[in-house]
Design a protein around this motif. Structure first.
Motif, PDB file in Angstrom:
ATOM      1  N   ILE A 145       0.837  -1.205   0.000  1.00 27.60           N
ATOM      2  CA  ILE A 145       0.000   0.000   0.000  1.00 27.60           C
ATOM      3  C   ILE A 145       0.869   1.251   0.000  1.00 27.60           C
ATOM      4  N   LEU A 146       1.888   1.255   0.852  1.00 29.21           N
ATOM      5  CA  LEU A 146       2.773   2.422   0.937  1.00 29.21           C
ATOM      6  C   LEU A 146       3.524   2.640  -0.370  1.00 29.21           C
ATOM      7  N   SER A 147       3.846   1.550  -1.051  1.00 27.23           N
ATOM      8  CA  SER A 147       4.528   1.665  -2.336  1.00 27.23           C
ATOM      9  C   SER A 147       3.640   2.380  -3.352  1.00 27.23           C
ATOM     10  N   CYS A 148       2.373   1.997  -3.405  1.00 28.97           N
ATOM     11  CA  CYS A 148       1.419   2.671  -4.300  1.00 28.97           C
ATOM     12  C   CYS A 148       1.219   4.120  -3.879  1.00 28.97           C
ATOM     13  N   TYR A 149       1.157   4.319  -2.591  1.00 30.47           N
ATOM     14  CA  TYR A 149       0.928   5.656  -2.036  1.00 30.47           C
ATOM     15  C   TYR A 149       2.072   6.602  -2.398  1.00 30.47           C
ATOM     16  N   ARG A 150       3.295   6.094  -2.329  1.00 28.90           N
ATOM     17  CA  ARG A 150       4.467   6.943  -2.583  1.00 28.90           C
ATOM     18  C   ARG A 150       4.561   7.386  -4.037  1.00 28.90           C
ATOM     19  N   VAL A 151       4.098   6.547  -4.949  1.00 31.59           N
ATOM     20  CA  VAL A 151       4.165   6.909  -6.377  1.00 31.59           C
ATOM     21  C   VAL A 151       2.858   7.542  -6.840  1.00 31.59           C
ATOM     22  N   LEU A 152       2.016   7.931  -5.861  1.00 33.00           N
ATOM     23  CA  LEU A 152       0.761   8.641  -6.137  1.00 33.00           C
ATOM     24  C   LEU A 152      -0.202   7.828  -6.995  1.00 33.00           C
ATOM     25  N   ASN A 153      -0.121   6.508  -6.853  1.00 32.91           N
ATOM     26  CA  ASN A 153      -1.079   5.644  -7.548  1.00 32.91           C
ATOM     27  C   ASN A 153      -2.318   5.552  -6.665  1.00 32.91           C
ATOM     28  N   TYR A 154      -3.144   6.587  -6.743  1.00 29.53           N
ATOM     29  CA  TYR A 154      -4.238   6.762  -5.793  1.00 29.53           C
ATOM     30  C   TYR A 154      -5.231   5.605  -5.826  1.00 29.53           C
ATOM     31  N   HIS A 155      -5.739   5.282  -7.004  1.00 31.76           N
ATOM     32  CA  HIS A 155      -6.801   4.282  -7.087  1.00 31.76           C
ATOM     33  C   HIS A 155      -6.311   2.893  -6.674  1.00 31.76           C
ATOM     34  N   ILE A 188      -6.151  10.381   1.148  1.00 30.21           N
ATOM     35  CA  ILE A 188      -7.284  11.233   0.775  1.00 30.21           C
ATOM     36  C   ILE A 188      -6.890  12.704   0.824  1.00 30.21           C
ATOM     37  N   ARG A 189      -6.149  13.073   1.859  1.00 32.26           N
ATOM     38  CA  ARG A 189      -5.725  14.469   1.995  1.00 32.26           C
ATOM     39  C   ARG A 189      -4.860  14.895   0.799  1.00 32.26           C
ATOM     40  N   ASN A 190      -3.941  14.031   0.402  1.00 33.96           N
ATOM     41  CA  ASN A 190      -3.084  14.354  -0.742  1.00 33.96           C
ATOM     42  C   ASN A 190      -3.882  14.428  -2.039  1.00 33.96           C
ATOM     43  N   ARG A 191      -4.865  13.549  -2.150  1.00 31.21           N
ATOM     44  CA  ARG A 191      -5.723  13.578  -3.339  1.00 31.21           C
ATOM     45  C   ARG A 191      -6.537  14.870  -3.378  1.00 31.21           C
ATOM     46  N   LEU A 192      -7.028  15.292  -2.234  1.00 28.23           N
ATOM     47  CA  LEU A 192      -7.767  16.552  -2.165  1.00 28.23           C
ATOM     48  C   LEU A 192      -6.861  17.738  -2.494  1.00 28.23           C
ATOM     49  N   TYR A 193      -5.626  17.643  -2.063  1.00 25.92           N
ATOM     50  CA  TYR A 193      -4.669  18.703  -2.366  1.00 25.92           C
ATOM     51  C   TYR A 193      -4.474  18.828  -3.876  1.00 25.92           C
ATOM     52  N   LEU A 194      -4.364  17.703  -4.570  1.00 21.48           N
ATOM     53  CA  LEU A 194      -4.229  17.738  -6.029  1.00 21.48           C
ATOM     54  C   LEU A 194      -5.470  18.347  -6.675  1.00 21.48           C
ATOM     55  N   CYS A 195      -6.628  18.010  -6.133  1.00 20.96           N
ATOM     56  CA  CYS A 195      -7.869  18.600  -6.654  1.00 20.96           C
ATOM     57  C   CYS A 195      -7.893  20.105  -6.423  1.00 20.96           C
ATOM     58  N   SER A 196      -7.361  20.533  -5.285  1.00 16.91           N
ATOM     59  CA  SER A 196      -7.365  21.961  -4.965  1.00 16.91           C
ATOM     60  C   SER A 196      -6.453  22.751  -5.904  1.00 16.91           C
ATOM     61  N   LYS A 197      -5.459  22.092  -6.469  1.00 20.72           N
ATOM     62  CA  LYS A 197      -4.570  22.761  -7.419  1.00 20.72           C
ATOM     63  C   LYS A 197      -5.250  22.946  -8.768  1.00 20.72           C
ATOM     64  N   GLU A 198      -6.259  22.122  -9.029  1.00 18.43           N
ATOM     65  CA  GLU A 198      -6.942  22.165 -10.318  1.00 18.43           C
ATOM     66  C   GLU A 198      -8.200  23.030 -10.288  1.00 18.43           C
ATOM     67  N   CYS A 199      -8.847  23.115  -9.116  1.00 18.38           N
ATOM     68  CA  CYS A 199     -10.148  23.790  -9.038  1.00 18.38           C
ATOM     69  C   CYS A 199     -10.237  24.635  -7.771  1.00 18.38           C
ATOM     70  N   ASP A 200     -11.068  25.676  -7.848  1.00 26.46           N
ATOM     71  CA  ASP A 200     -11.371  26.463  -6.654  1.00 26.46           C
ATOM     72  C   ASP A 200     -12.460  25.793  -5.831  1.00 26.46           C
ATOM     73  N   LYS A 201     -13.368  25.129  -6.539  1.00 31.84           N
ATOM     74  CA  LYS A 201     -14.431  24.408  -5.841  1.00 31.84           C
ATOM     75  C   LYS A 201     -14.984  23.320  -6.753  1.00 31.84           C
ATOM     76  N   LEU A 202     -15.610  22.348  -6.134  1.00 33.10           N
ATOM     77  CA  LEU A 202     -16.225  21.239  -6.865  1.00 33.10           C
ATOM     78  C   LEU A 202     -17.510  20.854  -6.158  1.00 33.10           C
ATOM     79  N   THR A 203     -18.448  20.341  -6.936  1.00 33.16           N
ATOM     80  CA  THR A 203     -19.636  19.797  -6.288  1.00 33.16           C
ATOM     81  C   THR A 203     -19.243  18.510  -5.567  1.00 33.16           C
TER      82      THR A 203
END
Length: 250
Positions: A145-155, A188-203
């Motif tokens: 899991i940590l290996s996937c996490y480190r390379v940002l393989n979220y899904h 999840i926090r890191n994934r949200l951070y990536l989303c925050s770089k792309e958008c100001d808000k999302l539904t």
């Protein structure tokens, strides 16, 4: 004299029987001294059978009580030795785990496993050994899991975490459960951070699809991290079901 129960009927007088029981006792005490508790218990059982076979012929209540006490002592000593290893394992389960200390923790657990296996039959440690082996299985999954996490393989990491949580649910491994929970929160926090770089808000619906999390779980997580200093979430608006990201990125 020996331990042949086929010769039980050969004892025609009490003296010979007492001599035989004394011989049993001397062997048992030597085995206790050497820590050979299981073998000692076998000899105690043989002595008790011998006494049982002759109790109607001779007055051997004193000898019966003596071997009952020896039996209790051997069992108590065996339990006490087993408890030493159980306590050591349980104490390790109380250790707080993190990605940084997982390797050192694994080394400590491996040292305990080696000691347990060396005394496996001596102290009946099979159950503890099996639990440690099972624990190592989860550590291996944790590294995946940590290996996937480190390379940002979220899904991929997310799928592995869900499988991990399902498998470990019935196990009494509290520190691993806490570690997987913290790992998931960080993911999840890191994934949200990536989303925050792309958008100001999302539904909430769009963010739920991006995160591959159902909306109720996502709301729970937003509520959990929203007030944290490094949270990428500025606000969640229930009326419009919108998630607003912070403008200043951490």
């Amino acid at each position: 004299m020996g331990f042949n129960n086929n010769n039980l009927e050969s004892f025609k007088n009490k003296k010979d029987l007492i001599d035989e029981l004394y011989y049993y006792k001397s062997i048992i005490l030597k085995k206790i001294k050497n820590g050979d508790y299981n073998s000692a218990l076998e000899k105690v059982r043989s002595a008790l059978v011998l006494i049982e076979e002759h109790k109607d012929s001779f007055n051997i209540e004193k000898e019966l009580l003596d071997f009952y006490n020896i039996n209790k002592k051997v069992r108590d000593d065996l339990v006490n030795h087993r408890m030493i290893y159980e306590r050591r394992f349980n104490n390790l389960l109380k250790e707080k785990l993190s990605e940084n200390n997982l390797e050192n923790f694994s080394k400590l657990l491996a040292m305990l496993k080696n000691e347990v296996d060396q005394n496996l039959d001596k102290y009946n440690l099979q159950h503890i050994s099996a639990n440690i082996t099972k624990y190592f299985k989860y550590i291996k999954k944790m590294y995946e899991i940590l290996s996937c996490y480190r390379v940002l393989n979220y899904h991929n990491a997310s799928d592995k975490i869900f499988d991990f949580v399902r498998d470990i649910k019935t196990e009494n491994f509290p520190n691993l459960k806490m570690l997987i929970s913290l790992t998931y929160q960080n993911l999840i926090r890191n994934r949200l951070y990536l989303c925050s770089k792309e958008c100001d808000k999302l539904t909430l619906s769009d963010l739920s699809q991006k995160m591959a999390i159902n909306q109720d779980q996502l709301i729970d997580f937003i509520n959990l991290i929203q007030k944290q200093p490094k949270s990428p979430i500025q606000d969640y608006i229930p009326r419009t079901q919108e998630v607003v990201f912070k403008k200043s990125r951490y």
